[in-house]
Structure formats: C-alpha cells, structure tokens
Design a protein around this motif. Structure first.
Motif, PDB file in Angstrom:
ATOM      1  N   ALA A  90       0.861  -1.188   0.000  1.00  0.00           N
ATOM      2  CA  ALA A  90       0.000   0.000   0.000  1.00  0.00           C
ATOM      3  C   ALA A  90       0.895   1.235   0.000  1.00  0.00           C
ATOM      4  O   ALA A  90       1.275   1.734   1.066  1.00  0.00           O
ATOM      5  CB  ALA A  90      -0.923   0.005   1.206  1.00  0.00           C
ATOM      6  N   LEU A 100      -1.793   5.591  -1.908  1.00  0.00           N
ATOM      7  CA  LEU A 100      -2.993   4.765  -2.029  1.00  0.00           C
ATOM      8  C   LEU A 100      -3.992   5.163  -0.943  1.00  0.00           C
ATOM      9  O   LEU A 100      -3.753   4.951   0.246  1.00  0.00           O
ATOM     10  CB  LEU A 100      -2.628   3.284  -1.906  1.00  0.00           C
ATOM     11  CG  LEU A 100      -3.754   2.288  -2.194  1.00  0.00           C
ATOM     12  CD1 LEU A 100      -4.116   2.303  -3.675  1.00  0.00           C
ATOM     13  CD2 LEU A 100      -3.337   0.877  -1.769  1.00  0.00           C
ATOM     14  N   LYS A 101      -5.118   5.721  -1.318  1.00  0.00           N
ATOM     15  CA  LYS A 101      -6.094   6.229  -0.352  1.00  0.00           C
ATOM     16  C   LYS A 101      -7.022   5.141   0.177  1.00  0.00           C
ATOM     17  O   LYS A 101      -7.549   5.260   1.282  1.00  0.00           O
ATOM     18  CB  LYS A 101      -6.908   7.353  -0.990  1.00  0.00           C
ATOM     19  CG  LYS A 101      -6.074   8.578  -1.350  1.00  0.00           C
ATOM     20  CD  LYS A 101      -6.922   9.684  -1.950  1.00  0.00           C
ATOM     21  CE  LYS A 101      -6.074  10.908  -2.272  1.00  0.00           C
ATOM     22  NZ  LYS A 101      -6.870  12.012  -2.877  1.00  0.00           N
ATOM     23  N   ASP A 102      -7.234   4.100  -0.610  1.00  0.00           N
ATOM     24  CA  ASP A 102      -8.142   3.026  -0.216  1.00  0.00           C
ATOM     25  C   ASP A 102      -7.317   1.804   0.150  1.00  0.00           C
ATOM     26  O   ASP A 102      -6.810   1.096  -0.726  1.00  0.00           O
ATOM     27  CB  ASP A 102      -9.107   2.714  -1.361  1.00  0.00           C
ATOM     28  CG  ASP A 102     -10.146   1.667  -0.988  1.00  0.00           C
ATOM     29  OD1 ASP A 102     -10.061   1.095   0.121  1.00  0.00           O
ATOM     30  OD2 ASP A 102     -11.040   1.403  -1.823  1.00  0.00           O
ATOM     31  N   SER A 103      -7.161   1.537   1.441  1.00  0.00           N
ATOM     32  CA  SER A 103      -6.314   0.428   1.886  1.00  0.00           C
ATOM     33  C   SER A 103      -6.836  -0.926   1.438  1.00  0.00           C
ATOM     34  O   SER A 103      -6.078  -1.908   1.403  1.00  0.00           O
ATOM     35  CB  SER A 103      -6.179   0.452   3.410  1.00  0.00           C
ATOM     36  OG  SER A 103      -7.451   0.309   4.027  1.00  0.00           O
ATOM     37  N   SER A 104      -8.126  -1.010   1.082  1.00  0.00           N
ATOM     38  CA  SER A 104      -8.673  -2.284   0.610  1.00  0.00           C
ATOM     39  C   SER A 104      -8.092  -2.675  -0.748  1.00  0.00           C
ATOM     40  O   SER A 104      -8.258  -3.813  -1.188  1.00  0.00           O
ATOM     41  CB  SER A 104     -10.201  -2.223   0.531  1.00  0.00           C
ATOM     42  OG  SER A 104     -10.626  -1.358  -0.507  1.00  0.00           O
ATOM     43  N   LYS A 105      -7.416  -1.734  -1.400  1.00  0.00           N
ATOM     44  CA  LYS A 105      -6.809  -2.008  -2.711  1.00  0.00           C
ATOM     45  C   LYS A 105      -5.332  -2.372  -2.601  1.00  0.00           C
ATOM     46  O   LYS A 105      -4.642  -2.452  -3.616  1.00  0.00           O
ATOM     47  CB  LYS A 105      -7.008  -0.803  -3.628  1.00  0.00           C
ATOM     48  CG  LYS A 105      -8.468  -0.541  -3.968  1.00  0.00           C
ATOM     49  CD  LYS A 105      -8.633   0.611  -4.933  1.00  0.00           C
ATOM     50  CE  LYS A 105     -10.113   0.821  -5.278  1.00  0.00           C
ATOM     51  NZ  LYS A 105     -10.312   1.955  -6.214  1.00  0.00           N
TER      52      LYS A 105
END
Length: 216
Positions: free
Chosen positions: A63, A67-72
């Motif tokens: 991450a 990366l703003k969305d940790s789920s990605k």
C-alpha cells in the motif's frame, strides 16, 4: 497467486535459519514460526537497510503512501509486468526485499470443491521469495509455475536462488527485471492438506500435514 504461506522450524528458532549475515529484528514473530500466514498480518521480510542486512516486520499487502483506499493493497505482483505497473514500479526500482518462507498454499478444484495444497522445496529447506516493500507494507512477486507444480496452480512465488538474492536486493532495476524473467530453480513438491487451513484462525502444525484424498 500466493495468498497464504508458512514459515516455521520445529527444531530451532526461525531466526537461526537466517543467522548467517542477517540481523533478525522481527521480534513480534514467534520463535519457532507460524503455519498459516495471511494478508494484512505483520510478517518478516529481509531487506538491505542503511548498509545492513536486516529482517523486519511489514504488513502483507503493498500500500504505497499515495494509495487512499487500503482495501486495494496488493499481496502479489506479477513478475512479468511489476516493473511497468504504477502500483509496483517504484518499489521494483528502489525498495526490493526478500520474503522468508518454508512453503506456501494453493487451492485446486476437485469434485466441485477447493482442495488446499502445501507446496515447498522438495528438501523442505527454507526459501526466499522475491518481494517489494514500501510504506511499511510488502507484496510477493509471482511467476509462472514450474511444470512439477502446474497441476495445482499456474502461478507460484518467484523463489530466488542464493546468487539471485543478493542481486535482487542490491542490483540495478535492469538486474531485477532480468531476474524476474527467469524461473525458480531446484526441485519442489506439493501435497494435499486439510481444509482447516482455509481459515487463518487455524495456525498450527496440523495445517501442513498431508491428508489422503478420496479417489472415489
């Protein structure tokens, strides 16, 4: 794909497996290791840091800071294209690491159900996967499976030889790309294990024990 792996030794602390030239600083990892390592967990990675070879903990799932969305976060990076992808190319260029392991798990469809397999070096010796790390996180580099393992899964971690490990950590990005174009060396084995490994809550020696499959 490599979504679960293991690092253990029943006879001595895992830190001693890498005592030659590595300063083990992953103090939160159990002395004799674990059997069911899963994404998002903080796990040992080996890297060159301030002129020293150290093993520290990083969260599994790359991450980058942007990366703003940790789920990605990404647990794997395809070796064939990692140096080109925005998610990975900075790390491939400047923050490569090694991921210590004694094996990994893959799942194969059998009779309509996913059957887990453990995969490891044929002699069960520990190995090092090629990895990349950034922002206190890491991903495992994968490649096409060697012929002996393709019946289980078409991908596998890029296991590095001793000679490749130093070049991966300290070589140029061109050296890294050349390494990723190669294939893992040595003999590997795969064996079916109990489906209890499907849950990360199960993390004990039974996870890697072979089971008999019903051939009917």
């Amino acid at each position: 794909m490599c979504g679960r792996y293991f690092l253990h030794n029943e006879k001595l602390p895992v830190a001693e497996l890498f005592a030659d030239g590595w300063a083990w600083e992953s103090t939160d990892f159990p002395a004799n290791g674990r059997y069911n390592l899963a994404p998002s967990q903080h796990l040992p990675v080996a890297l060159r840091l301030d002129g020293r070879n150290v093993i520290q903990s990083r969260a599994w799932g790359l991450a980058p800071a942007w990366l703003k969305d940790s789920s990605k976060a990404q647990i794997n990076a395809r070796g064939e294209t990692a140096h080109e992808k925005p998610m990975f190319r900075k790390a491939v260029k400047s923050s490569r690491c090694l991921v210590p392991a004694t094996g990994w798990y893959e799942w194969r469809m059998l009779d309509g159900r996913k059957q887990p397999y453990a995969l490891a070096a044929a002699d069960r010796d520990p190995v090092m996967f090629a990895g990349i790390e950034e922002n206190d996180t890491f991903a495992i580099i994968t490649t096409e499976a060697i012929p002996a393992l393709v019946h289980v899964h078409h991908r596998m971690p890029r296991v590095l030889s001793a000679a490749e490990q130093n070049a991966w950590l300290q070589g140029s990005v061109e050296d890294a790309v050349e390494i990723l174009a190669g294939k893992p060396r040595g003999a590997f084995a795969a064996w079916p294990v109990d489906r209890r490994v499907n849950s990360p809550r199960n993390d004990d020696p039974a996870c890697i024990q072979p089971v008999e499959l019903d051939e009917d």
